[in-house]
Design a protein around this motif. Structure first.
Motif, PDB file in Angstrom:
ATOM      1  N   GLY A   1      -0.386   6.055  11.087  1.00 45.29           N
ATOM      2  CA  GLY A   1      -0.295   5.899   9.636  1.00 45.29           C
ATOM      3  C   GLY A   1      -1.328   6.622   8.807  1.00 45.29           C
ATOM      4  N   SER A   2      -2.214   7.387   9.461  1.00 41.96           N
ATOM      5  CA  SER A   2      -3.276   8.056   8.714  1.00 41.96           C
ATOM      6  C   SER A   2      -3.728   9.287   9.503  1.00 41.96           C
ATOM      7  N   VAL A   3      -4.782   9.921   9.056  1.00 49.68           N
ATOM      8  CA  VAL A   3      -5.498  10.989   9.776  1.00 49.68           C
ATOM      9  C   VAL A   3      -4.699  12.283  10.013  1.00 49.68           C
TER      10      VAL A   3
ATOM     11  N   SER B   1       0.827  -1.216   0.000  1.00 55.17           N
ATOM     12  CA  SER B   1       0.000   0.000   0.000  1.00 55.17           C
ATOM     13  C   SER B   1       0.856   1.258   0.000  1.00 55.17           C
ATOM     14  N   HIS B   2       0.149   2.392  -0.048  1.00 58.99           N
ATOM     15  CA  HIS B   2       0.798   3.702  -0.022  1.00 58.99           C
ATOM     16  C   HIS B   2       1.423   4.017   1.338  1.00 58.99           C
ATOM     17  N   LYS B   3       1.131   3.231   2.367  1.00 56.40           N
ATOM     18  CA  LYS B   3       1.525   3.602   3.725  1.00 56.40           C
ATOM     19  C   LYS B   3       3.035   3.722   3.921  1.00 56.40           C
ATOM     20  N   LEU B   4       3.790   3.034   3.060  1.00 53.25           N
ATOM     21  CA  LEU B   4       5.247   3.101   3.170  1.00 53.25           C
ATOM     22  C   LEU B   4       5.764   4.534   2.961  1.00 53.25           C
TER      23      LEU B   4
ATOM     24  N   PRO C   1      -9.513  -4.177  -0.793  1.00 52.02           N
ATOM     25  CA  PRO C   1     -10.910  -3.742  -0.646  1.00 52.02           C
ATOM     26  C   PRO C   1     -11.018  -2.228  -0.449  1.00 52.02           C
ATOM     27  N   GLU C   2     -10.069  -1.648   0.299  1.00 52.85           N
ATOM     28  CA  GLU C   2     -10.100  -0.194   0.535  1.00 52.85           C
ATOM     29  C   GLU C   2     -10.049   0.548  -0.805  1.00 52.85           C
ATOM     30  N   SER C   3      -9.051   0.175  -1.613  1.00 51.88           N
ATOM     31  CA  SER C   3      -8.863   0.825  -2.919  1.00 51.88           C
ATOM     32  C   SER C   3     -10.091   0.653  -3.805  1.00 51.88           C
TER      33      SER C   3
ATOM     34  N   ALA D   1     -11.454   6.944   1.154  1.00 51.43           N
ATOM     35  CA  ALA D   1     -11.140   7.717   2.357  1.00 51.43           C
ATOM     36  C   ALA D   1     -11.427   6.908   3.614  1.00 51.43           C
ATOM     37  N   GLY D   2     -10.346   6.598   4.341  1.00 48.26           N
ATOM     38  CA  GLY D   2     -10.471   5.967   5.654  1.00 48.26           C
ATOM     39  C   GLY D   2     -10.209   7.064   6.672  1.00 48.26           C
ATOM     40  N   GLY D   3      -8.917   7.339   6.894  1.00 39.57           N
ATOM     41  CA  GLY D   3      -8.538   8.496   7.700  1.00 39.57           C
ATOM     42  C   GLY D   3      -8.230   9.691   6.812  1.00 39.57           C
ATOM     43  N   GLY D   4      -8.183   9.466   5.494  1.00 47.15           N
ATOM     44  CA  GLY D   4      -8.031  10.558   4.543  1.00 47.15           C
ATOM     45  C   GLY D   4      -6.627  10.820   4.032  1.00 47.15           C
ATOM     46  N   SER D   5      -5.654   9.938   4.353  1.00 47.89           N
ATOM     47  CA  SER D   5      -4.278  10.293   3.988  1.00 47.89           C
ATOM     48  C   SER D   5      -3.960  10.083   2.504  1.00 47.89           C
ATOM     49  N   ASN D   6      -4.388   8.967   1.930  1.00 53.42           N
ATOM     50  CA  ASN D   6      -4.070   8.784   0.503  1.00 53.42           C
ATOM     51  C   ASN D   6      -4.864   9.767  -0.336  1.00 53.42           C
ATOM     52  N   LEU D   7      -6.138   9.954   0.037  1.00 49.01           N
ATOM     53  CA  LEU D   7      -6.967  10.907  -0.704  1.00 49.01           C
ATOM     54  C   LEU D   7      -6.356  12.304  -0.604  1.00 49.01           C
TER      55      LEU D   7
ATOM     56  N   LEU E   1      -5.264   3.964  -6.758  1.00 46.11           N
ATOM     57  CA  LEU E   1      -5.340   2.533  -6.445  1.00 46.11           C
ATOM     58  C   LEU E   1      -4.300   2.302  -5.352  1.00 46.11           C
ATOM     59  N   THR E   2      -4.781   2.325  -4.108  1.00 44.75           N
ATOM     60  CA  THR E   2      -3.856   2.426  -2.977  1.00 44.75           C
ATOM     61  C   THR E   2      -3.106   1.151  -2.663  1.00 44.75           C
ATOM     62  N   GLY E   3      -3.652  -0.018  -3.049  1.00 42.04           N
ATOM     63  CA  GLY E   3      -2.916  -1.219  -2.686  1.00 42.04           C
ATOM     64  C   GLY E   3      -3.504  -2.502  -3.217  1.00 42.04           C
TER      65      GLY E   3
HETATM   66  C1  LIG Z   1      -4.820   2.321   5.060  1.00 45.87           C
HETATM   67  C2  LIG Z   1      -5.313   2.147   3.688  1.00 45.87           C
HETATM   68  C3  LIG Z   1      -6.305   2.994   3.155  1.00 45.87           C
HETATM   69  C4  LIG Z   1      -7.010   4.062   3.936  1.00 45.87           C
HETATM   70  O1  LIG Z   1      -6.242   4.975   4.620  1.00 45.87           O
HETATM   71  P1  LIG Z   1      -6.236   6.521   4.245  1.00 45.87           P
HETATM   72  O2  LIG Z   1      -5.480   7.158   5.341  1.00 45.87           O
HETATM   73  O3  LIG Z   1      -7.659   6.965   4.177  1.00 45.87           O
HETATM   74  O4  LIG Z   1      -5.558   6.613   2.950  1.00 45.87           O
HETATM   75  C5  LIG Z   1      -6.672   2.817   1.842  1.00 45.87           C
HETATM   76  N1  LIG Z   1      -6.131   1.844   1.085  1.00 45.87           N
HETATM   77  C6  LIG Z   1      -5.189   1.008   1.563  1.00 45.87           C
HETATM   78  C7  LIG Z   1      -4.642  -0.048   0.671  1.00 45.87           C
HETATM   79  C8  LIG Z   1      -4.746   1.130   2.873  1.00 45.87           C
HETATM   80  O5  LIG Z   1      -3.819   0.302   3.345  1.00 45.87           O
END
Ligand SMILES: *Cc1c(COP(=O)(O)O)cnc(C)c1O
Length: 458
Positions: free
Chosen positions: A233-235, A115-118, A388-390, A268-274, A417-419
């Protein structure tokens, strides 16, 4: 296959990778509301935040004025191992849908954490190391953040302690082993290793845990150990800042071919990738240089933007963190156990919240069966098995592309496409077996949870 001039993948050269992150707060007319000390209700100071976060990260958290913050060379060198990430033209999906729309996705799943979290993990680990700390603590839900942080800490030789939401710990043993392989210590949360964990266990015996609860445990664990800080990792603003690398690369790739987006979509989960994806484009919108639609997509089972309130709230269950003004469902809100698609945090980044409040972006909620439908459709033509998030973003991208088919409009759609979803096969299995259902909270449930938000005078 189309013979269009735009390549299937637009890659940047290494030399075209951004050298600085973009801090959209500097250009926002209405700044996000300050974090408040939960006791005094006064804005938190850098000094106070430095007891929770590394010094430089506390500074970044409060920095509303510098538009560009240089990416430290060691972080940039690490980025080089898996970036730039490709911007892919979804020719195959376009063909399958029969849409005149042009669809692009920025793929962040090309690294082991999936994912983008790295992008933020390496930055946060770097600042901890630079400050001479021994280690960091954190929480993880589905496991992507814990994995990313474990990788970053292994690279920089920092100790990494992860509190993993208990249901995920049990359902995703391989995620846990990936983290342990990278040297992290993983504890299922709630645990009896912290005061707040013991209290939650006493009140809710047998609970599967939640993100809010794991955050409280990780913060407490950092506070108790000399030379440790908490990372998230987010927010947070700092995370959004680091994730701006996604948007900067996307913009550079589009600019290379003179492509102007009409619609930008992110989950958008915590909003960081968006937030990271849209930051440079929001900057353009704020300066009147771009007129494009921006859509945040969230699960119908955890609808903070579309059904929450814009108020100060606790960031964690144990109420140990500063108060944040955000769109929230209340810190006690836990999505139905039925919900499989991630994006379970009760609140939303204060930057994304303020931009949404100011009408700079819109929000949509989607049901998980429709999300997995889109995920499957995407996987079968584009090859990538999406997280699923993506797939929340994929759902809305497909919906918008189909609308273009009806109206004959040739819009340019860009989504994040976050992951990848290799560790989400239980969820895919439920979908494939036809056992997945949609769980949507009632108004009464949301109201009851929101009634617990703190009273903060305007
Ligand atoms: C953590 C995660 C998200 C959601 O987190 P945001 O902070 O909203 O970006 C989305 N997609 C993937 C693959 C994640 O791991």
């Amino acid at each position: 296959m189309s013979t269009n001039q735009i390549p299937y993948k637009i890659y940047l050269e290494e030399s075209e990778m951004p050298r600085a992150w973009y801090n959209v707060r500097a250009d926002m007319t209405n700044k996000p509301a300050p974090l408040l000390n939960p006791q005094t209700l006064k804005p938190v100071t850098e000094e106070a935040l430095s007891h929770i976060f590394c010094r430089e990260l506390a500074r970044q958290e409060l920095n509303d004025s510098d538009p560009y913050i240089p990416i430290p060379q060691p972080v940039w060198d690490f980025y080089r191992m898996y970036r730039p990430s490709p911007l892919v033209r979804a020719y195959c999906l376009e063909d399958r849908l029969g849409t005149p729309a042009h669809i692009y996705y920025k793929f962040e799943g090309n690294n082991t954490s999936g994912s983008h979290k790295l992008n933020s993990a390496i930055a946060q680990a770097y600042y901890a190391k630079e400050q001479g700390l021994r280690g960091v603590t954190t929480e993880t839900g589905a496991g992507q953040w814990g994995t990313a942080l474990s990788m970053a800490c292994a690279y920089l030789e920092l100790d990494c302690q992860v509190y993993m939401v208990k249901v995920s710990y049990e359902q995703k043993p391989f995620r846990r082993e990936v983290m342990r392989t990278y040297g992290a210590k993983v504890t299922p949360s709630p645990s009896d290793t912290t005061q707040v964990g013991r209290e939650i266990l006493a009140r809710f015996p047998g609970t599967g845990g939640s993100l809010g609860c794991a955050i409280s445990e990780a913060v407490e664990a950092a506070g108790r150990q000399e030379g440790y800080r908490y990372v998230l990792g987010s927010v947070l603003n700092q995370v959004l800042l680091h994730q701006s690398v996604i948007g900067l690369e996307t913009k550079a790739a589009l600019d290379k071919y003179n492509i102007t987006p009409d619609i930008i979509i992110g989950c958008a989960g915590g909003g960081s990738n968006l937030g990271g994806l849209i930051s440079p484009f929001i900057g353009q919108k704020l300066r009147g240089e771009l007129d494009c639609q921006i859509i945040a997509v969230e699960p119908a089972s955890c609808p903070s933007l579309t059904r929450g309130s814009y108020v100060y709230d606790y960031c964690d269950t144990g109420r140990v963190c500063p108060l944040m003004k955000m769109y929230t469902l209340g810190s006690g809100f836990i999505p139905s156990a039925n919900h499989a698609g991630g994006l379970r945090y009760h609140g939303m980044s204060s930057v994304v919240s303020q931009l949404y409040h100011d009408g700079l972006l819109e929000a949509r909620s989607v049901e998980q069966t429709a999300v997995f439908q889109a995920a499957t459709e995407f996987a079968r033509v584009e090859g990538i098995l999406p997280a699923p998030e993506s797939s929340h973003a994929i759902r809305v991208a497909i919906d918008e592309a189909l609308r273009c088919k009806e109206t004959g409009q040739e819009k340019t759609i860009v989504f994040g496409l976050t992951g990848t979803g290799y560790f989400d096969m239980y969820a895919y299995q439920r979908f494939n077996d036809g056992h997945m259902t949609d769980a949507i909270p009632t108004d009464a449930e949301i109201a009851a949870s929101l009634a617990q938000t703190p009273r903060v005078p305007e």
